[in-house]
Motif scaffolding. Structure first.
Motif: not given
Length: 116
Positions: A5-10, A79-82, A16-18
């Protein structure tokens, strides 16, 4: 098969960062090499980064230095810090074990849109 289950995009502006996250409810992922993938419109799904069970990581050339993959095995979460996002990072982001193809079980993904 393990369900993710993926979440946290936008929606984010260039630069910027996500930090999307990926959970595997009811499964222990500590023994898997876990990967973040992305699929942009009209393109094939590609590996963005992957991380071994002990934390060793590798990245797609275009994201190296901007993205950081990490994992919390106790929480069965990846996690993926972008950072320094670019319009070309716009895609649906998925996580799965490394090497999974179209016939595998995939989550719904999380949409990342980079636009001013």
């Amino acid at each position: 098969q393990v369900q993710f289950v993926e979440s946290g995009g936008g929606l984010e502006q260039p630069g910027g960062s996500l930090r999307p996250s990926c959970k595997a409810p009811g499964s222990k992922i500590s023994r898997y090499i876990m990967s973040w993938y992305r699929q942009a419109p009209g393109k094939e799904r590609e590996v963005v980064a992957y991380i071994t069970g002990s934390g060793g990581a590798n990245y797609l050339n275009s994201t190296n230095g901007r993205f950081t993959i990490s994992r919390d095995n106790a929480k069965n979460t990846v996690y993926l810090q972008m950072n320094d996002l670019k319009p070309e990072d716009t895609a649906v982001y998925y996580c799965n074990q490394l090497g999974r193809g179209p016939g595998a079980s995939w989550g719904q993904g999380t949409q990342v849109t980079v636009s001013s």
